[in-house]
Design a protein around this motif. Structure first.
Motif, short mmCIF file in Angstrom:
data_model
loop_
_atom_site.label_atom_id
_atom_site.label_comp_id
_atom_site.label_asym_id
_atom_site.label_seq_id
_atom_site.Cartn_x
_atom_site.Cartn_y
_atom_site.Cartn_z
N SER A 141 0.86 -1.18 0.00
CA SER A 141 0.00 0.00 0.00
C SER A 141 0.90 1.23 0.00
O SER A 141 2.06 1.17 0.38
CB SER A 141 -0.86 0.01 1.26
N LEU A 142 0.33 2.35 -0.41
CA LEU A 142 1.14 3.56 -0.53
C LEU A 142 1.30 4.24 0.84
O LEU A 142 0.51 4.03 1.76
CB LEU A 142 0.53 4.51 -1.56
N HIS A 143 2.36 5.04 0.94
CA HIS A 143 2.73 5.61 2.24
C HIS A 143 2.88 7.13 2.14
O HIS A 143 2.69 7.73 1.06
CB HIS A 143 3.99 4.94 2.76
N LEU A 144 3.28 7.74 3.25
CA LEU A 144 3.39 9.20 3.29
C LEU A 144 4.45 9.72 2.32
O LEU A 144 4.34 10.85 1.84
CB LEU A 144 3.72 9.66 4.71
N GLY A 145 5.47 8.92 2.04
CA GLY A 145 6.49 9.34 1.06
C GLY A 145 5.86 9.52 -0.31
O GLY A 145 6.14 10.49 -1.02
N LEU A 175 6.48 14.93 -18.79
CA LEU A 175 6.64 15.49 -17.44
C LEU A 175 6.32 14.39 -16.42
O LEU A 175 5.24 13.80 -16.45
CB LEU A 175 5.67 16.66 -17.28
N ILE A 176 7.29 14.14 -15.51
CA ILE A 176 7.16 12.97 -14.63
C ILE A 176 7.26 13.41 -13.17
O ILE A 176 8.35 13.72 -12.70
CB ILE A 176 8.29 11.93 -14.93
N PRO A 177 6.14 13.48 -12.46
CA PRO A 177 6.21 13.86 -11.03
C PRO A 177 6.70 12.69 -10.18
O PRO A 177 5.97 11.73 -9.95
CB PRO A 177 4.75 14.20 -10.67
N VAL A 178 7.94 12.78 -9.74
CA VAL A 178 8.57 11.66 -9.02
C VAL A 178 9.34 12.14 -7.81
O VAL A 178 9.63 13.32 -7.67
CB VAL A 178 9.60 10.93 -9.92
N GLY A 179 9.71 11.19 -6.97
CA GLY A 179 10.64 11.47 -5.89
C GLY A 179 12.07 11.45 -6.42
O GLY A 179 12.32 10.99 -7.54
N SER A 190 11.02 15.78 -1.84
CA SER A 190 11.23 14.76 -2.87
C SER A 190 11.87 13.49 -2.31
O SER A 190 12.10 12.54 -3.03
CB SER A 190 12.10 15.33 -4.00
N ARG A 191 12.17 13.51 -1.00
CA ARG A 191 12.68 12.29 -0.37
C ARG A 191 12.28 12.31 1.09
O ARG A 191 12.99 12.87 1.93
CB ARG A 191 14.21 12.22 -0.50
N LEU A 192 11.15 11.72 1.40
CA LEU A 192 10.72 11.68 2.80
C LEU A 192 11.49 10.57 3.51
O LEU A 192 11.48 9.42 3.06
CB LEU A 192 9.21 11.41 2.89
N PRO A 193 12.18 10.89 4.62
CA PRO A 193 12.92 9.83 5.31
C PRO A 193 11.97 8.89 6.07
O PRO A 193 10.82 9.23 6.33
CB PRO A 193 13.82 10.59 6.29
N SER A 194 12.52 7.74 6.41
CA SER A 194 11.76 6.80 7.23
C SER A 194 11.67 7.37 8.65
O SER A 194 12.37 8.32 9.00
CB SER A 194 12.47 5.46 7.26
N VAL A 195 10.81 6.74 9.46
CA VAL A 195 10.59 7.20 10.84
C VAL A 195 11.89 7.21 11.65
O VAL A 195 12.13 8.10 12.46
CB VAL A 195 9.51 6.29 11.48
N ASP A 196 12.77 6.22 11.37
CA ASP A 196 14.03 6.17 12.11
C ASP A 196 15.08 7.09 11.50
O ASP A 196 16.20 7.18 12.01
CB ASP A 196 14.56 4.73 12.21
N GLY A 197 14.75 7.75 10.42
CA GLY A 197 15.65 8.73 9.81
C GLY A 197 16.81 8.10 9.05
O GLY A 197 17.66 8.80 8.51
N ARG A 198 16.85 6.76 8.96
CA ARG A 198 18.04 6.13 8.41
C ARG A 198 18.04 6.02 6.89
O ARG A 198 19.06 5.91 6.26
CB ARG A 198 18.20 4.72 8.98
N SER A 199 16.83 5.95 6.29
CA SER A 199 16.79 5.78 4.83
C SER A 199 15.52 6.42 4.29
O SER A 199 14.73 7.00 5.04
CB SER A 199 16.80 4.30 4.48
N LYS A 200 15.32 6.29 2.99
CA LYS A 200 14.09 6.78 2.36
C LYS A 200 12.93 5.90 2.84
O LYS A 200 13.09 4.69 2.99
CB LYS A 200 14.26 6.64 0.84
N MET A 201 11.78 6.50 3.09
CA MET A 201 10.61 5.68 3.40
C MET A 201 10.29 4.85 2.16
O MET A 201 10.13 5.40 1.07
CB MET A 201 9.42 6.58 3.77
N SER A 202 10.25 3.53 2.30
CA SER A 202 10.04 2.64 1.15
C SER A 202 9.19 1.46 1.55
O SER A 202 9.39 0.90 2.62
CB SER A 202 11.37 2.04 0.68
#
Ligand code: ATP
Ligand code: MG
Length: 345
Positions: A27-31, A158-162, A199-211
């Motif tokens: 499912s899709l997330h806040l990122g 035109l491509i709206p992406v992260g 354009s790059r929302l981090p994960s909750v722990d701040g360690r990587s991109k939310m994926s």
């Protein structure tokens, strides 16, 4: 009447064609929400827009576990509708049901070297985080080629992406230039990214991109409890031990999220000043963020549930959009085959 007005508006803007998509891997997330979905909801008012549920691309790292992809196709469609992507204004389609995209991938793969694929920085970091070792699925290494097929297959400009997708667009444009060069005329058009404010929302722990694949997300379908738990566990400033101590904003995920989601930037700026000066605790900033996310996600979650209760409607949306997309992708395929001289009959 309203629809006629919308179409007129779109005709005035035919110079840009939008394509985006999401892997059907969860499912899709806040990122997704801040990186791309919010833009799509706005863009559909002015532009021809196609949104692709990338199920084939989802298989590139889930060949051993295909249910993960098949089970998530409708989840993604429900997320689209819940955030306001309107299937009347946006064509929502399913990658695996548009064979021309797979054929285009095959033709383009002759224009890209293995060394070039291995240099793609997003793919490189995904390969290392997925611990493939030497067993990298060929489909995974080559998925940027399949993305080039998706983009060009819809003549998208035109491509709206992260941010993680920028290397894919670069590779797409290299393929476009090579093919045009072979044909000695413009067969395909180059595309450009449209990056959002976040354009790059981090994960909750701040360690990587939310994926989705990293399991570090706050879903658009998250329950009240899940949101609360995620915010409470959020990474802040580890050296901010006492409320009266000055705290750091940089790398503090709570403030990154407040910047991304709070509707009052002046208020967020005043919170930042207070936090930096000392006297504002992490419990308080987390409470403010939690209220903001609970208010934002609740109506999305509720609409999403209604759509999930009517799967036949979701399938119908996808089927109609897919049928509409097939012609366009087939036309591009014929042009590409001709560019390679494969047009005997
Ligand atoms: P997966 O882990 O399976 O690759 P994902 O969470 O990375 O899933 P995608 O389907 O690969 O999601 O990405 C779909 C779109 O959402 C892309 O345009 C991507 O740039 C954007 N996107 C994904 N995650 C983020 C994020 N954390 N911040 C901003 N944009 C994002
Ligand atoms: Mg991804």
């Amino acid at each position: 009447m309203q629809n006629i007005q919308k179409n007129l508006l779109k005709e005035n803007n035919t110079s840009e064609k939008i394509l985006t998509g999401d892997r059907a891997t969860g499912s899709l997330h806040l990122g997704h929400f801040v990186g791309s979905l919010q833009q799509r909801v706005k863009l559909q008012e002015q532009y021809m827009q196609t949104v692709l549920v990338a199920d084939m691309q989802g298989l590139t790292d889930n060949g051993h576990n295909p249910q993960k992809v098949s089970a998530n196709i409708l989840n993604v469609v429900a997320d689209y509708l819940a955030v306001g992507i309107d299937p009347v204004k946006t064509t929502i389609c399913l990658q695996s049901k548009i064979p021309a995209l797979a054929e285009l991938t095959m033709y383009y793969s002759n224009l890209v070297s293995i060394a070039r694929l291995e240099r793609n920085p997003t793919v490189k970091s995904e390969i290392s985080s997925k611990s493939f070792g030497r067993a990298i699925p060929a489909g995974f290494l080559t998925y940027p080629i399949s993305q080039a097929a998706d983009i060009t297959g819809f003549n998208a400009t035109l491509i709206p992406v992260g941010e993680d997708q920028l290397p894919m667009l670069e590779q797409t444009n290299e393929i476009v230039r090579k093919l045009n060069n072979i044909a000695q005329q413009q067969v395909l058009v180059e595309c450009k990214p449209l990056l959002s404010k976040v354009s790059r929302l981090p994960s909750v722990d701040g360690r990587s991109k939310m994926s989705k694949s990293l399991g570090n997300t706050i879903m658009l379908a998250a329950s009240e409890k899940e949101i609360s738990k995620a915010v409470k566990s959020m990474y802040t400033d580890p050296e901010h031990l006492n409320i009266l101590d000055p705290g750091k904003i940089e790398g503090n995920v709570v403030f990154t999220y407040l910047d991304a989601f709070h509707e009052d930037p002046d208020y967020v700026a005043s919170l930042k000043r207070h936090y930096q000066a000392g006297g504002l605790g992490d419990g308080k900033t987390k409470n403010i963020l939690e209220t903001c996310l609970q208010d934002m996600i609740k109506p999305i979650r509720e609409r999403r549930q209604l759509y999930m209760n009517d799967k036949a409607q979701l399938i119908e949306v996808l089927k109609r959009g897919t049928e509409k997309s097939q012609d366009e992708a087939n036309q591009v395929l014929q042009k590409v085959k001709s560019a390679f001289g494969l047009n005997l009959f």
